[in-house]
Design a protein around this motif. Structure first.
Motif, PDB file in Angstrom:
ATOM      1  N   ALA A   1       0.924  -1.237   0.063  1.00  0.00           N
ATOM      2  CA  ALA A   1       0.103  -0.152   0.191  1.00  0.00           C
ATOM      3  C   ALA A   1       0.858   1.128  -0.046  1.00  0.00           C
ATOM      4  CB  ALA A   1      -0.726   0.154   1.223  1.00  0.00           C
ATOM      5  N   LEU A   2       2.078   1.220   0.160  1.00  0.00           N
ATOM      6  CA  LEU A   2       3.087   2.261   0.084  1.00  0.00           C
ATOM      7  C   LEU A   2       3.977   2.048  -0.963  1.00  0.00           C
ATOM      8  CD1 LEU A   2       3.976   1.836   4.041  1.00  0.00           C
ATOM      9  CD2 LEU A   2       2.413   3.310   2.904  1.00  0.00           C
ATOM     10  N   THR A   3       4.438   3.569  -1.397  1.00  0.00           N
ATOM     11  CA  THR A   3       5.467   3.789  -2.448  1.00  0.00           C
ATOM     12  C   THR A   3       6.936   3.171  -1.853  1.00  0.00           C
ATOM     13  OG1 THR A   3       4.407   5.542  -3.294  1.00  0.00           O
ATOM     14  CG2 THR A   3       6.789   5.355  -3.676  1.00  0.00           C
ATOM     15  N   HIS A   4       7.652   2.482  -2.535  1.00  0.00           N
ATOM     16  CA  HIS A   4       8.905   2.070  -1.976  1.00  0.00           C
ATOM     17  C   HIS A   4       9.882   2.325  -3.271  1.00  0.00           C
ATOM     18  CE1 HIS A   4       7.496  -0.094   1.443  1.00  0.00           C
ATOM     19  NE2 HIS A   4       6.553  -0.558   0.626  1.00  0.00           N
ATOM     20  N   THR A   5      11.296   2.610  -2.899  1.00  0.00           N
ATOM     21  CA  THR A   5      12.590   2.459  -3.601  1.00  0.00           C
ATOM     22  C   THR A   5      13.244   1.290  -3.391  1.00  0.00           C
ATOM     23  OG1 THR A   5      12.535   4.784  -3.263  1.00  0.00           O
ATOM     24  CG2 THR A   5      14.485   3.823  -4.326  1.00  0.00           C
ATOM     25  N   TYR A   6      13.336   0.521  -4.569  1.00  0.00           N
ATOM     26  CA  TYR A   6      14.146  -0.804  -4.397  1.00  0.00           C
ATOM     27  C   TYR A   6      15.469  -0.703  -5.036  1.00  0.00           C
ATOM     28  CZ  TYR A   6       9.259  -2.405  -3.814  1.00  0.00           C
ATOM     29  OH  TYR A   6       7.836  -2.613  -3.794  1.00  0.00           O
ATOM     30  N   ARG A   7      16.292  -1.531  -4.349  1.00  0.00           N
ATOM     31  CA  ARG A   7      17.624  -1.563  -4.804  1.00  0.00           C
ATOM     32  C   ARG A   7      18.000  -2.953  -5.787  1.00  0.00           C
ATOM     33  NH1 ARG A   7      20.349  -1.286  -0.215  1.00  0.00           N
ATOM     34  NH2 ARG A   7      20.485   1.005  -0.543  1.00  0.00           N
ATOM     35  N   VAL A   8      18.370  -2.819  -6.827  1.00  0.00           N
ATOM     36  CA  VAL A   8      18.550  -3.951  -7.788  1.00  0.00           C
ATOM     37  C   VAL A   8      20.127  -4.145  -7.663  1.00  0.00           C
ATOM     38  CG1 VAL A   8      18.587  -4.406 -10.099  1.00  0.00           C
ATOM     39  CG2 VAL A   8      17.083  -2.824  -9.423  1.00  0.00           C
ATOM     40  N   ARG A   9      20.321  -5.374  -7.428  1.00  0.00           N
ATOM     41  CA  ARG A   9      21.839  -6.110  -7.425  1.00  0.00           C
ATOM     42  C   ARG A   9      21.827  -7.021  -8.047  1.00  0.00           C
ATOM     43  NH1 ARG A   9      22.642  -5.276  -0.799  1.00  0.00           N
ATOM     44  NH2 ARG A   9      20.734  -6.568  -1.226  1.00  0.00           N
ATOM     45  N   PHE A  10      23.183  -7.859  -8.286  1.00  0.00           N
ATOM     46  CA  PHE A  10      23.075  -9.215  -8.688  1.00  0.00           C
ATOM     47  C   PHE A  10      24.600  -9.762  -8.271  1.00  0.00           C
ATOM     48  CE2 PHE A  10      25.950  -7.029 -11.591  1.00  0.00           C
ATOM     49  CZ  PHE A  10      26.904  -8.096 -11.882  1.00  0.00           C
TER      50      PHE A  10
END
Length: 135
Positions: A53-62
């Protein structure tokens, strides 16, 4: 995770909804591309869905045993119930290309920066061409 209780004639049923969806698709039309300098490129599409229900900032890694270079966004912001498909590239430098026709696992990871417990990962493969002429 959110818990929902459904009331039905046969009794209560409880379900858990994951706050994020994530999938990885490799370009099946062209598994890899070898450049004039010997580097090898694989293209993937990351499908990320914010089910919270909230906005999120996601980190992309590999992670990979290969010395791959990542070309794509390092973070993405998604509003509630928003989804995105991101094309990204992994490049193996020519001096590290090694044996032809070899495949290695690559684990892609997505994690909410503001809520680290919201995380998931998927494993795909990095393909090195066998006997292809550089472009």
């Amino acid at each position: 995770p959110r818990h929902f209780r459904l009331v039905c004639p046969l009794g209560d049923v409880e379900t858990t909804r994951r706050p994020m969806g994530f999938d990885v698709a490799r370009d099946r039309n062209r598994l890899s591309r070898e450049s004039w300098d010997g580097s090898v490129e694989n293209v993937y599409t990351l499908h990320v869905e914010n089910r919270d229900a909230l906005t999120h900032t996601y980190r992309v890694r590999f992670e990979s045993p290969l010395p791959l270079e990542y070309e794509g966004p390092e973070t993405i912001e998604l509003e509630s119930n928003e989804s995105v498909s991101l094309p990204i590239r992994l490049v193996l430098p020519g001096d590290a290309a090694g044996a032809e026709g070899d495949e290695q696992d690559v684990e892609f990871q997505i994690q909410a920066i503001d809520r680290p417990e919201i995380e998931t990962s998927k494993v795909s493969r990095f393909h090195r061409p066998a006997g292809r002429t550089p472009e």
